[in-house]
Design a protein around this motif. Structure first.
Motif, short mmCIF file in Angstrom:
data_model
loop_
_atom_site.label_atom_id
_atom_site.label_comp_id
_atom_site.label_asym_id
_atom_site.label_seq_id
_atom_site.Cartn_x
_atom_site.Cartn_y
_atom_site.Cartn_z
N ALA A 36 -66.19 -12.70 -14.36
CA ALA A 36 -66.09 -12.35 -15.72
C ALA A 36 -65.18 -13.05 -16.65
CB ALA A 36 -65.49 -10.81 -15.82
N PHE A 37 -65.96 -13.83 -17.29
CA PHE A 37 -65.34 -14.71 -18.14
C PHE A 37 -64.98 -14.58 -19.40
CE2 PHE A 37 -64.67 -19.15 -20.51
CZ PHE A 37 -64.02 -19.56 -19.49
N ALA A 38 -63.79 -14.75 -20.16
CA ALA A 38 -63.66 -14.30 -21.64
C ALA A 38 -62.85 -15.23 -22.16
CB ALA A 38 -63.24 -13.09 -21.68
N THR A 39 -62.97 -15.66 -23.50
CA THR A 39 -62.07 -16.45 -24.24
C THR A 39 -61.56 -15.56 -25.33
OG1 THR A 39 -63.31 -17.66 -25.90
CG2 THR A 39 -63.18 -18.51 -23.69
N ASP B 286 -64.98 -9.58 -5.47
CA ASP B 286 -66.21 -9.39 -5.08
C ASP B 286 -66.77 -7.97 -5.38
OD1 ASP B 286 -66.18 -11.55 -3.26
OD2 ASP B 286 -64.75 -10.96 -2.27
N ASP B 287 -66.47 -7.67 -6.31
CA ASP B 287 -67.00 -6.28 -7.31
C ASP B 287 -67.00 -6.47 -8.64
OD1 ASP B 287 -67.21 -3.82 -8.41
OD2 ASP B 287 -66.49 -2.68 -6.57
N PRO B 288 -68.03 -6.35 -9.16
CA PRO B 288 -68.48 -6.66 -10.67
C PRO B 288 -67.52 -5.77 -11.66
CG PRO B 288 -70.30 -5.51 -9.67
CD PRO B 288 -69.54 -6.06 -8.57
N LEU B 289 -67.28 -4.72 -11.19
CA LEU B 289 -66.49 -3.48 -11.96
C LEU B 289 -65.14 -4.09 -12.08
CD1 LEU B 289 -67.14 -1.31 -13.72
CD2 LEU B 289 -66.38 0.24 -11.68
N VAL B 290 -64.60 -4.57 -10.74
CA VAL B 290 -63.20 -5.15 -10.85
C VAL B 290 -62.77 -6.20 -11.73
CG1 VAL B 290 -61.30 -6.11 -9.36
CG2 VAL B 290 -62.84 -4.02 -8.36
N ALA B 291 -63.94 -7.03 -11.68
CA ALA B 291 -63.72 -8.29 -12.46
C ALA B 291 -63.82 -8.05 -13.98
CB ALA B 291 -64.86 -9.33 -12.21
N PHE B 292 -64.85 -7.14 -14.40
CA PHE B 292 -65.00 -6.50 -15.83
C PHE B 292 -63.59 -6.00 -16.21
CE2 PHE B 292 -66.12 -3.06 -18.73
CZ PHE B 292 -66.46 -4.00 -19.75
N HIS B 293 -63.20 -5.02 -15.32
CA HIS B 293 -62.06 -4.18 -15.67
C HIS B 293 -60.57 -5.26 -16.11
CE1 HIS B 293 -58.05 -2.22 -14.08
NE2 HIS B 293 -58.72 -1.37 -14.85
N ALA B 294 -60.71 -6.43 -15.60
CA ALA B 294 -59.64 -7.26 -15.79
C ALA B 294 -59.74 -7.72 -17.32
CB ALA B 294 -59.47 -8.27 -14.63
N ILE B 295 -60.93 -8.41 -17.67
CA ILE B 295 -61.07 -9.00 -19.10
C ILE B 295 -60.96 -7.61 -20.09
CG2 ILE B 295 -62.01 -10.84 -18.17
CD1 ILE B 295 -64.57 -10.03 -19.38
N ARG B 296 -61.54 -6.79 -19.81
CA ARG B 296 -61.45 -5.66 -20.38
C ARG B 296 -59.93 -4.91 -20.92
NH1 ARG B 296 -63.50 0.57 -19.59
NH2 ARG B 296 -63.32 1.71 -21.54
N ASN B 297 -59.30 -5.05 -19.80
CA ASN B 297 -57.96 -4.48 -20.08
C ASN B 297 -57.04 -5.55 -20.66
OD1 ASN B 297 -57.08 -1.43 -18.87
ND2 ASN B 297 -58.97 -2.59 -17.83
N LEU B 298 -57.21 -6.62 -20.42
CA LEU B 298 -56.38 -7.59 -21.21
C LEU B 298 -56.70 -7.65 -22.51
CD1 LEU B 298 -56.29 -10.38 -18.44
CD2 LEU B 298 -54.46 -8.82 -18.88
N ALA B 299 -58.04 -7.55 -23.06
CA ALA B 299 -58.58 -7.67 -24.27
C ALA B 299 -57.73 -6.33 -24.99
CB ALA B 299 -59.94 -7.56 -24.48
N ARG B 300 -57.80 -5.37 -24.31
CA ARG B 300 -57.08 -3.97 -24.88
C ARG B 300 -55.84 -3.96 -25.31
NH1 ARG B 300 -55.21 0.93 -22.16
NH2 ARG B 300 -56.04 2.76 -23.11
N ILE B 301 -55.03 -4.60 -24.01
CA ILE B 301 -53.61 -4.47 -24.25
C ILE B 301 -53.04 -5.67 -25.26
CG2 ILE B 301 -53.21 -3.20 -22.16
CD1 ILE B 301 -52.50 -5.84 -20.91
N ASP C 92 -58.70 -19.80 -28.10
CA ASP C 92 -57.29 -20.20 -27.91
C ASP C 92 -56.79 -20.26 -26.46
OD1 ASP C 92 -56.99 -21.06 -30.53
OD2 ASP C 92 -56.19 -18.88 -31.03
N LEU C 93 -57.34 -18.99 -25.99
CA LEU C 93 -57.03 -18.66 -24.67
C LEU C 93 -58.23 -18.29 -23.85
CD1 LEU C 93 -53.99 -16.08 -25.54
CD2 LEU C 93 -53.88 -18.61 -24.87
N ALA C 94 -58.11 -18.34 -22.51
CA ALA C 94 -59.21 -18.19 -21.47
C ALA C 94 -58.75 -17.33 -20.39
CB ALA C 94 -59.99 -19.34 -21.11
N ILE C 95 -59.67 -16.43 -19.90
CA ILE C 95 -59.38 -15.78 -18.49
C ILE C 95 -60.63 -15.81 -17.77
CG2 ILE C 95 -58.87 -13.28 -17.61
CD1 ILE C 95 -56.58 -14.18 -18.83
N GLN C 96 -60.27 -16.43 -16.54
CA GLN C 96 -61.50 -16.36 -15.55
C GLN C 96 -61.01 -15.26 -14.35
OE1 GLN C 96 -62.88 -19.69 -13.00
NE2 GLN C 96 -61.32 -18.76 -11.84
N ALA C 97 -61.93 -14.20 -14.49
CA ALA C 97 -61.61 -13.13 -13.38
C ALA C 97 -62.74 -13.13 -12.38
CB ALA C 97 -61.63 -11.95 -14.30
N CYS C 98 -62.39 -13.40 -11.23
CA CYS C 98 -63.31 -13.56 -10.14
C CYS C 98 -63.14 -12.30 -9.16
CB CYS C 98 -63.35 -14.80 -9.42
SG CYS C 98 -63.98 -16.18 -10.57
#
Length: 418
Positions: free
Chosen positions: A64-67, A180-195, A172-178
């Motif tokens: 799950a990658f996001a900028t 072995d579970d797609p929900l765990v990776a998505f959870h990372a970028i979702r919560n960083l966006a949220r907080i 400006d910023l990027a997060i690469q979340a890798c």
């Protein structure tokens, strides 16, 4: 609708639960570190260290990658303080999530939204790594960081075959979340966006599956969506000499805060799958310079045979064609240039204008100087690669990934913002 618009709409949906960056930082530092499990799980990658995890770490199955663009207002001093608070909050949250814990904060108050969105609660860490990067745009006049921009973080030039979508480029910023579970990776970028709701807005994102390059000696070489093995000759993350020579930034940098870090180049590469599937096997193999099923070079019989670029067939032509992808990308033919790849396949429905599958490779590469590595290689590939008939670069990003966080209480890019 663009990825960027999707992302903003998603963030609006989350807005009621968002935490202000500064307030969240304060809550995190005093919070209870809630754990999912009594004992440390086996699928856990350490967060703290000399280098950020997610670079040398053996590639996981999902991405799950996001900028993000920073939206903080005020003068330089206020914006820089907001950025510093954001990174303090993000670092604490990332450390917790990679260890299988919930996002720090109040998760039990019935009168307030919980600090963690909860979709990964009860799941193992799944080898989650969260890698953080800073884009060239961060070093404009907003934060007073212009004189701290590394020379190696120069904007990427136009590199054919590129037709870049600005809504899938930059940040400006990027997060690469890798993980072995797609929900765990998505959870990372979702919560960083949220907080980070009051400080950043997501610019674009990409989900990936099925790692498209191996970077560990114990990993089998995966296949890309064209059916070919990808990453046979990639750098292995545990090869210290090659990592120091090609990936980790050393004393040669003009910015000491980047020592121990690396530079991430991301390219969203769309594949013309339907056309490729109609091509005959011999031509497909000539495009890559490898046998499709064994992965061996056309001059060999086994995947890891060393290619013989001088070999010629009975017709006098090179067995590995002059415009084959592997010949043009090989370090032997590029003055020893190598990069560390961590690509993933993607599919996002169809291309509206053609009705073809919107699928391809989300290419990620780490290196110590993109000007001398990715840019040099892509210039050559862009001019001559037979693969260009079947691919199009449609998204792009360049980010400086600072060294790892050395210990609890420290933050990403701390030396940059000191």
């Amino acid at each position: 609708m663009s990825e960027r618009h999707h992302s903003r709409r998603g963030l609006l949906a989350l807005g009621g639960a968002a935490l202000a960056g500064g307030a969240a930082a304060g809550a995190l530092t005093g919070c209870r570190q809630e754990s999912h499990a009594a004992d440390a799980p086996a699928d856990l990658v350490p967060f703290y260290g000399t280098h950020q995890a997610g670079i040398a770490t053996p590639a996981q199955d999902r991405l799950a990658f996001a900028t993000y663009d920073i939206t903080a207002t005020g003068g330089v001093k206020e914006k820089r303080a907001a950025l510093r608070a954001l990174l303090r909050t993000w670092t604490a949250a990332a450390a917790a999530m990679t260890q299988g814990r919930t996002v720090p904060g109040d998760n039990a108050n019935l009168s307030a939204p919980p600090a963690d969105t909860g979709e990964a609660y009860g799941l193992s860490p799944a080898n989650l790594t969260i890698t953080f990067g800073l884009g060239p745009s961060l070093f404009d006049d907003r934060f007073g960081l212009a004189d701290r921009r590394p020379a190696a973080l120069a904007d990427l030039p136009h590199l054919p075959p590129a037709d870049l979508d600005p809504d899938r480029s930059g940040g400006d910023l990027a997060i690469q979340a890798c993980a072995d579970d797609p929900l765990v990776a998505f959870h990372a970028i979702r919560n960083l966006a949220r907080i980070g709701r009051d400080t950043v807005v997501m610019r674009w994102s990409q989900l990936g599956f099925g790692k498209a390059a191996s970077n560990g000696a114990d990993q089998q070489t995966p296949r890309n969506l064209m059916g070919f093995k990808d990453g046979t000759r990639n750098i292995h993350g545990d090869d210290t000499d090659l990592m120091n020579e090609h990936v980790w930034v050393g004393k040669e940098t003009d910015q000491a805060w980047m020592r121990g870090g690396s530079y991430l180049v991301a390219r969203r590469i769309q594949m013309r799958i339907e056309g490729w599937d109609r091509d005959y096997l011999a031509d497909q193999q000539n495009v890559f310079g490898r046998h499709k099923y064994s992965g061996a070079p056309l001059t060999g019989s086994k995947e890891f045979d060393t290619p013989d670029f001088k070999a010629k067939g009975a017709d006098g032509r090179p067995v590995i064609p002059a415009n084959a992808h592997m010949r043009l990308a090989a370090h032997e033919n590029n003055g020893g240039i190598r990069i560390l790849r961590r690509g993933y396949s993607f599919t996002d429905g169809i291309v509206p204008s053609s009705g073809e599958l919107d699928a391809g490779l989300f290419f990620i590469a780490f290196q110590k100087d993109p000007r001398e590595q990715f840019v040099a290689l892509q210039r050559k590939l862009g001019m001559n690669d037979a693969l260009n008939e079947y691919i199009q670069h449609v998204g792009s990003g360049l980010f400086a990934c600072p060294p790892g966080v050395s210990a609890p209480g420290r933050t990403w890019a701390e030396e940059l913002l000191a």
